[in-house]
Motif scaffolding. Structure first.
Motif, PDB file in Angstrom:
ATOM      1  N   VAL A   1       6.973 -46.725  -7.808  1.00  0.00           N
ATOM      2  CA  VAL A   1       6.558 -45.372  -8.170  1.00  0.00           C
ATOM      3  C   VAL A   1       5.232 -45.094  -7.484  1.00  0.00           C
ATOM      4  N   ARG A   2       5.131 -43.903  -6.914  1.00  0.00           N
ATOM      5  CA  ARG A   2       3.878 -43.455  -6.298  1.00  0.00           C
ATOM      6  C   ARG A   2       3.448 -42.161  -6.973  1.00  0.00           C
ATOM      7  N   GLU A   3       2.136 -41.925  -7.003  1.00  0.00           N
ATOM      8  CA  GLU A   3       1.606 -40.704  -7.603  1.00  0.00           C
ATOM      9  C   GLU A   3       0.768 -39.964  -6.574  1.00  0.00           C
TER      10      GLU A   3
ATOM     11  N   LEU B   1       5.248 -37.656  -9.285  1.00  0.00           N
ATOM     12  CA  LEU B   1       5.690 -39.047  -9.294  1.00  0.00           C
ATOM     13  C   LEU B   1       6.864 -39.160  -8.335  1.00  0.00           C
TER      14      LEU B   1
ATOM     15  N   ARG C   1       9.800 -41.584  -6.460  1.00  0.00           N
ATOM     16  CA  ARG C   1      10.596 -42.808  -6.549  1.00  0.00           C
ATOM     17  C   ARG C   1      11.616 -42.782  -5.418  1.00  0.00           C
TER      18      ARG C   1
END
Length: 188
Positions: free
Chosen positions: A145-147, A165, A167
């Protein structure tokens, strides 16, 4: 560094510092409203869609405009891609379109695959047709997961703040093509 580069860097640092100081010195309208007993902010708007980045084939939606130098410590450090990627309701390419992701991403991590990503999410359907969201942040596509922060917007999202977010739904390691699920939370 050359004298011009040092001068430019110093100017940019001072500009960022001045803007940051101004943001902390002046209360926002929302903060003033809360102090005067205004109603609490509403829940954030949640947007859900899929981003399709195609770098291979006859009709890529992202193209490399700068390749990494031969001396690069990683296969993508120093690379720059420009994108105009479709956004859809579902993970399939043929799913109903909701907009486009237009911007760029560049290899900015020497140790792993990591990008600086700057883009506008341009909505072309639904309630937010004609509005945009601006995202700017770090994207390491191999992380679960990246923000990315939402730093602004237009239309229905004027003065927006929030986060996205990301994915990875699907990634082809041979071509670099990917489908990424986005959950975006926006406040105004």
């Amino acid at each position: 560094m050359a004298r011009k580069e040092v001068t430019l860097l110093l100017f940019l640092v001072l500009l960022v510092a001045a803007v940051e100081a101004q943001l902390h010195d002046e209360p926002t309208a929302a903060a003033v409203g809360r102090r005067r007993g205004a109603k609490a902010a509403t829940a954030p708007t949640h947007l859900h869609f899929f981003f399709h980045d195609t770098v291979s084939g006859k009709s890529p939606t992202a193209v490399r405009v700068v390749s990494p130098p031969a001396s690069s410590p990683s296969p993508v450090f120093g690379m720059v891609n420009v994108m105009d990627d479709p956004l859809t309701e579902g993970p399939e390419q043929g799913s109903a379109p909701v907009g486009r992701a237009q911007g760029l991403y560049m290899g900015s991590d020497q140790a792993k695959i990591g990008f600086l990503q700057a883009m506008n999410l341009v909505f072309t359907a639904g309630d937010y047709n004609g509005s945009t969201l601006a995202l700017l942040g770090r994207n390491c596509p191999l992380d679960a997961v990246r923000e990315l922060p939402v730093v602004g917007g237009t239309g229905a999202f004027r003065f927006a703040r929030g986060y996205a977010l990301l994915r990875t739904h699907w990634l082809d390691f041979a071509t670099g093509d990917a489908t990424v699920e986005y959950d975006v939370y926006v406040t105004d």
